[in-house]
Design a protein around this motif. Structure first.
Motif, PDB file in Angstrom:
ATOM      1  N   LEU A  66       0.542  -1.146   0.445  1.00 38.89           N
ATOM      2  CA  LEU A  66      -0.409   0.095  -0.310  1.00 38.89           C
ATOM      3  C   LEU A  66       1.022   1.185  -0.285  1.00 38.89           C
ATOM      4  O   LEU A  66       1.863   1.087   0.290  1.00 38.89           O
ATOM      5  CB  LEU A  66      -0.364  -0.350   1.770  1.00 38.89           C
ATOM      6  CG  LEU A  66      -2.078  -1.344   1.291  1.00 38.89           C
ATOM      7  CD1 LEU A  66      -2.320  -1.236   2.911  1.00 38.89           C
ATOM      8  CD2 LEU A  66      -2.516  -1.847  -0.108  1.00 38.89           C
ATOM      9  N   GLY A  67      -0.018   2.338  -0.509  1.00 40.66           N
ATOM     10  CA  GLY A  67       0.946   4.152  -0.702  1.00 40.66           C
ATOM     11  C   GLY A  67       1.442   4.041  -2.074  1.00 40.66           C
ATOM     12  O   GLY A  67       1.782   2.898  -2.584  1.00 40.66           O
ATOM     13  N   HIS A  68       2.524   4.603  -2.222  1.00 34.71           N
ATOM     14  CA  HIS A  68       3.001   5.080  -2.825  1.00 34.71           C
ATOM     15  C   HIS A  68       4.439   6.103  -3.493  1.00 34.71           C
ATOM     16  O   HIS A  68       4.296   6.433  -2.017  1.00 34.71           O
ATOM     17  CB  HIS A  68       2.225   5.655  -4.584  1.00 34.71           C
ATOM     18  CG  HIS A  68       1.268   6.769  -3.795  1.00 34.71           C
ATOM     19  ND1 HIS A  68      -0.034   6.672  -2.880  1.00 34.71           N
ATOM     20  CD2 HIS A  68       2.051   8.411  -3.882  1.00 34.71           C
ATOM     21  CE1 HIS A  68       0.113   7.907  -3.114  1.00 34.71           C
ATOM     22  NE2 HIS A  68       0.994   9.148  -3.009  1.00 34.71           N
ATOM     23  N   ALA A  69       4.652   6.395  -4.204  1.00 41.55           N
ATOM     24  CA  ALA A  69       6.235   7.481  -4.068  1.00 41.55           C
ATOM     25  C   ALA A  69       5.861   7.968  -5.671  1.00 41.55           C
ATOM     26  O   ALA A  69       4.946   8.120  -6.103  1.00 41.55           O
ATOM     27  CB  ALA A  69       7.522   7.119  -4.464  1.00 41.55           C
ATOM     28  N   ILE A  70       6.415   9.589  -4.949  1.00 41.91           N
ATOM     29  CA  ILE A  70       5.994  10.899  -5.869  1.00 41.91           C
ATOM     30  C   ILE A  70       7.250  11.708  -6.448  1.00 41.91           C
ATOM     31  O   ILE A  70       8.123  11.834  -5.072  1.00 41.91           O
ATOM     32  CB  ILE A  70       4.960  11.542  -5.630  1.00 41.91           C
ATOM     33  CG1 ILE A  70       3.848  10.794  -5.668  1.00 41.91           C
ATOM     34  CG2 ILE A  70       5.182  13.067  -6.839  1.00 41.91           C
ATOM     35  CD1 ILE A  70       2.505  11.797  -5.786  1.00 41.91           C
ATOM     36  N   LEU A  71       7.793  11.469  -7.568  1.00 39.61           N
ATOM     37  CA  LEU A  71       9.299  12.007  -7.536  1.00 39.61           C
ATOM     38  C   LEU A  71       8.849  13.299  -8.587  1.00 39.61           C
ATOM     39  O   LEU A  71       8.011  13.195  -9.466  1.00 39.61           O
ATOM     40  CB  LEU A  71       9.802  10.532  -8.839  1.00 39.61           C
ATOM     41  CG  LEU A  71      11.266  12.069  -9.148  1.00 39.61           C
ATOM     42  CD1 LEU A  71      12.059  11.994  -7.966  1.00 39.61           C
ATOM     43  CD2 LEU A  71      11.965  10.648 -10.564  1.00 39.61           C
ATOM     44  N   ASN A  72       9.399  13.963  -7.868  1.00 43.34           N
ATOM     45  CA  ASN A  72       9.304  15.540  -8.056  1.00 43.34           C
ATOM     46  C   ASN A  72      10.908  15.798  -8.799  1.00 43.34           C
ATOM     47  O   ASN A  72      11.714  16.322  -7.989  1.00 43.34           O
ATOM     48  CB  ASN A  72       8.971  16.839  -7.010  1.00 43.34           C
ATOM     49  CG  ASN A  72       7.442  16.209  -6.354  1.00 43.34           C
ATOM     50  OD1 ASN A  72       6.396  17.136  -7.610  1.00 43.34           O
ATOM     51  ND2 ASN A  72       6.991  15.321  -5.199  1.00 43.34           N
ATOM     52  N   ILE A 101       5.216   7.205  -8.675  1.00 43.76           N
ATOM     53  CA  ILE A 101       5.373   5.296  -8.862  1.00 43.76           C
ATOM     54  C   ILE A 101       4.510   4.251  -8.135  1.00 43.76           C
ATOM     55  O   ILE A 101       4.134   4.669  -6.545  1.00 43.76           O
ATOM     56  CB  ILE A 101       7.175   5.505  -8.027  1.00 43.76           C
ATOM     57  CG1 ILE A 101       7.667   6.767  -9.601  1.00 43.76           C
ATOM     58  CG2 ILE A 101       7.903   4.214  -7.988  1.00 43.76           C
ATOM     59  CD1 ILE A 101       8.741   6.873  -8.375  1.00 43.76           C
ATOM     60  N   THR A 102       4.166   3.720  -8.799  1.00 48.20           N
ATOM     61  CA  THR A 102       3.073   2.190  -7.937  1.00 48.20           C
ATOM     62  C   THR A 102       4.411   0.852  -7.399  1.00 48.20           C
ATOM     63  O   THR A 102       5.059   0.641  -7.969  1.00 48.20           O
ATOM     64  CB  THR A 102       2.135   1.743  -8.354  1.00 48.20           C
ATOM     65  OG1 THR A 102       2.235   1.033  -9.445  1.00 48.20           O
ATOM     66  CG2 THR A 102       1.338   3.238  -8.879  1.00 48.20           C
TER      67      THR A 102
END
Ligand code: CLR
Length: 373
Positions: free
Chosen positions: A167-173, A186-187
Motif C-alpha cells: 500500500l502507498g506510493h511514491a511521487i518523484l518531483n 511510482i506504484t
C-alpha cells in the motif's frame, strides 16, 4: 516437520509461526517468530534502498527531454529492485522478519556528493504503528530532485506463500532547468514470499506496477518468476508509451536482479556493487533514531543472545504502551516530527487519473520541510 533450513530446536516454533500466518490476514509484524528468522534491522531503514545507486538517481536530472527522463526514471527504479527485494538473502542467507518500528522512529542518512552527482539525503519517519506505515523523503538538492512516499503492507497467505500487497506510493518531483515541474507517480509491485515451509523465505515480484509522468509518458512494468514468460526468476517486462498514445515506444526486458535490454541494447545492470547509506553511529544518534533505539535488541539478534534481544524488545514495547496510555489520559496524541497526514493528495489524484488503473484517491503524508532532507 518443518524444513531443513530451520535449526532443529526451533522447528516447533517455526511450524507454529506458519500456522499463525496461515490463519491470519493483515499485520504480520505483530506475530512472534522464532529467533533464526529475525533480522536486526528495522523497517525504517528500508527506504534507503531507493537511493543505493545515487548516480542513477541524479542522472534523471541530466536527461534532456521528457522521453529520456522517463527512461532514466525507469532505469533508476528497476535498479533499486535488487536491493529492495534480494539484499536480505544476499546478506543474511534468506528473507528475514525486520524489526517492527515504533511510532515516531526516525532514520536519517546520506550519500555524499561524488563526480558531480550531488549529495543525496534520506529522512524516514514511522508515522503509524498499527498498522505499520513508514514515510520517507529523499532529496538531491543540487539536482532539484525530491522523492516522497509512504509504505505499508497488507499480507495474506495462499498455497504456502505469503502474499504482500504493497500500500502507498511514491511521487518523484523533478524541477527542470526552466523552472517548470515534472512529476512521476511510482506504484509498487506485489510480493510473493516463497520457501516458507523450508525456513528459507525469498521474494518473487508479481503483477504489474506503473510509473506515470505528468508529461504523459507511462511505464507499465510486468513481473514474472520462474516458469512464466522467460522461464527465469525475477523477470520483468516494461512497456513505455508516450503522451496521449497507447502505441509502444520502448520495450525493456530482462531480470531485475541482474541485467535487461532495450531493443537488444543493454539497459540496466546491477551486477556491480551498490553504495550503502552513510548514517551516524548508534552512539551518535538521538533516542528516537532507529539504530540507537534498537541497539541492544539488534546486538542480541546479531550475537545469538536471544534473551537479551527479547528482554530489550519487551522494554521498548512496554514503554510504548505506557506512552500511548499517558497520551490518551492527557488527551494529547503523539505528534509526528516531519510529516502531516492528509486524507487526499491532489498530485496523486492528477497522476492516478492519467494512469487510469490506479485508485482515484489515496491518503498521503506531507513532508513539513523541517528535517535534514
Ligand atoms: C518494505 C518496503 C520496501 C520493500 C520491502 C521489502 C521487503 C518486505 C518489506 C517491504 C515489508 C515487510 C516484509 C518484507 C519482506 C518480509 C517482511 C513483507 C515491502 C515481512 C513482514 C516478514 C515476514 C516474515 C517471513 C520472512 C517469515 O521498499
Amino acid at each position: 516437520e518443518a524444513g531443513e533450513a530451520v535449526p532443529a530446536s526451533q522447528r516447533g516454533s517455526w511450524t507454529a509461526f506458519i500456522k499463525a500466518i496461515a490463519s491470519f490476514s493483515g499485520d504480520l509484524s505483530s506475530l512472534t517468530a522464532p529467533p533464526f528468522i529475525l533480522s536486526p534491522i528495522s523497517l525504517t531503514e528500508f527506504p534507503a534502498y531507493w537511493a543505493e545507486r545515487p548516480e542513477l538517481f541524479s542522472a534523471i536530472a541530466d536527461a534532456k527531454n521528457a522521453e529520456s527522463r522517463m527512461l532514466a526514471v525507469l532505469k533508476w527504479f528497476i535498479s533499486t529492485l535488487k536491493g529492495q527485494y534480494t539484499s536480505r538473502n544476499d546478506q543474511m542467507g534468506s528473507e528475514k522478519k525486520p524489526l517492527n518500528p515504533v511510532l515516531g522512529e526516525l532514520f536519517y542518512g546520506h550519500w555524499p556528493d561524488r563526480n558531480g552527482r550531488g549529495e543525496t539525503r534520506l529522512l524516514v519517519e514511522q508515522v503509524s504503528h498499527h498498522p505499520p506505515i513508514t514515510a520517507y523523503m529523499i532529496t538531491n538538492k543540487a539536482k532539484k530532485l525530491a522523492l516522497q512516499g509512504h509504505s505499508a503492507q497488507k499480507t495474506s497467505f495462499s498455497a504456502g506463500s505469503i502474499i504482500v500487497k504493497q500500500l502507498g506510493h511514491a511521487i518523484l518531483n523533478v524541477e527542470l532547468p526552466d523552472g517548470s515541474k515534472e512529476q512521476y507517480l511510482i506504484t509498487l509491485p506485489r510480493l510473493r514470499i516463497d520457501g516458507i515451509w523450508y525456513g528459507s523465505p525469498y521474494i518473487e515480484l508479481t503483477d504489474t506496477s506503473y510509473i506515470q509522468s505528468s508529461s504523459g509518458w507511462l511505464s507499465t512494468i510486468e513481473y514474472k518468476g520462474k516458469g512464466y514468460f522467460s522461464g527465469k526468476t525475477h523477470s520483468f517486462k516494461a512497456v513505455v508509451t508516450g503522451p496521449n498514445s497507447t502505441s509502444t515506444k520502448h520495450t525493456i526486458e530482462g531480470q531485475w536482479h541482474t541485467t535487461s535490454k532495450m531493443s537488444g541494447v543493454p539497459f540496466h545492470d546491477v551486477q556491480g556493487p551498490k553504495e550503502e547509506v552513510t548514517v551516524a553511529t548508534a552512539e551518535e544518534q538521538t533516542e528516537w533514531e532507529s539504530r540507537k533505539l534498537w541497539n541492544l535488541v539488534a546486538k542480541g539478534i546479531r550475537e545469538g543472545d536471544y534473551e537479551l534481544a527479547s528482554r530489550e524488545k519487551s522494554k521498548i514495547e512496554n514503554e510504548q504502551r505506557q506512552r500511548r496510555k499517558d497520551e490518551l489520559a492527557a488527551g494529547a496524541p503523539w505528534q509526528l516530527k516531519h510529516f502531516v497526514h492528509a486524507s487526499n493528495d491532489p498530485d496523486y489524484e492528477r497522476l492516478a487519473k492519467m494512469c487510469k488503473v490506479q485508485p482515484t484517491t489515496e491518503d498521503c503524508y506531507v513532508y513539513q520541510g523541517n528535517g535534514p532532507a
